[in-house]
Design an enzyme around this catalytic site. Sequence first.
Site, mmCIF file in Angstrom:
data_model
loop_
_atom_site.group_PDB
_atom_site.id
_atom_site.type_symbol
_atom_site.label_atom_id
_atom_site.label_comp_id
_atom_site.label_asym_id
_atom_site.label_seq_id
_atom_site.Cartn_x
_atom_site.Cartn_y
_atom_site.Cartn_z
ATOM 1 N N ALA A 173 21.229 12.485 10.097
ATOM 2 C CA ALA A 173 20.844 11.285 11.059
ATOM 3 C C ALA A 173 21.618 10.133 10.632
ATOM 4 O O ALA A 173 22.289 9.977 9.736
ATOM 5 C CB ALA A 173 19.467 10.831 10.828
ATOM 6 N N GLY A 191 18.243 15.596 9.179
ATOM 7 C CA GLY A 191 17.747 15.979 10.485
ATOM 8 C C GLY A 191 18.529 17.097 10.979
ATOM 9 O O GLY A 191 17.900 17.666 11.926
ATOM 10 N N GLU A 231 16.688 19.968 9.646
ATOM 11 C CA GLU A 231 15.536 19.901 10.235
ATOM 12 C C GLU A 231 15.395 20.553 11.689
ATOM 13 O O GLU A 231 14.486 21.116 12.235
ATOM 14 C CB GLU A 231 14.803 18.678 10.451
ATOM 15 C CG GLU A 231 14.379 18.043 8.824
ATOM 16 C CD GLU A 231 13.876 16.640 8.803
ATOM 17 O OE1 GLU A 231 12.747 16.334 8.357
ATOM 18 O OE2 GLU A 231 14.668 15.679 9.260
ATOM 19 N N GLU A 256 16.919 13.173 1.537
ATOM 20 C CA GLU A 256 16.474 12.039 2.019
ATOM 21 C C GLU A 256 15.855 11.146 0.874
ATOM 22 O O GLU A 256 15.972 10.053 0.983
ATOM 23 C CB GLU A 256 15.272 12.275 2.976
ATOM 24 C CG GLU A 256 15.660 12.320 4.462
ATOM 25 C CD GLU A 256 16.018 13.947 4.720
ATOM 26 O OE1 GLU A 256 16.156 14.447 6.008
ATOM 27 O OE2 GLU A 256 16.186 14.766 3.707
#
Length: 260
Positions: free
Chosen positions: A66, A112, A115, A135
């Site tokens: 991200a 992300g 994900e 993360e």
Amino acid sequence: MSYQNILSTTNSRITTITINRPNKLNALNKDTIQELHDAFDEANSSKDTKVIIITGSGEKAFVAGADISEFADFDVKQGGKLAAKGQELLFDFVENLSTPVIAAVNGFALGGGLELAMACHFRIASSNAKMGLPEVSLGVIPGYGGTQRLPQLVGKGRAMEMVMTAGMIDANQALNYGLVNHVVEQEELLALCEKIASKIMRNSSVAIKAAIKSINANFKDGVDGYKTEIKQFGKCFGTDDFTEGTTAFLEKRKADFPGK
């Protein structure tokens, strides 16, 4: 529809969505997430699309994570809203699409990015792919479904290790874990995705939609997957695809499914 951060093309009933931010290693920001939602929604609604492939531009990354600069100064309330909106707009949305979605993981799929790949119906990786959820090294946890989908795919223990260490695994380890279905050289990646997509397209799109819904039901709290399967199985008997499929089988010919 025109986009700034992604490309979307349709050929032979396959829509390929490419995240096109190579200078940022295709990192997901707010605008890209919205554009991806719109592109997936458009493809899923199109009669010209039977399978969707999602990939990243360039040779280095599917999605390297991200865009941290967008939320580095968020407070508790803003952080919660970021995760909730992202899951609704893109990650849960992709998982529950009725059109099959294949992730072509061409390089780094981190945070992300992993994900997003996990939200797709299945994944195929290039041999140079690296995957992980880093993360906790930033003082936060995966917020776009990573703590839920990773254990479903690789098991609780492996997911715990991957999240806690913030480490990466390579494509062969991902294959061993069951995180990806196939590993090929990068130049062969899209060709294999398209080959598998062509096999999918021979079958009933109505039945595939019912199968996606039934399989996903097993992973939702408070939902009896067996009951969902029974319901979807029964609904298939009222479709034109069922009539054509069974008739073609009995007549010993190839089915020509109308998709209804």
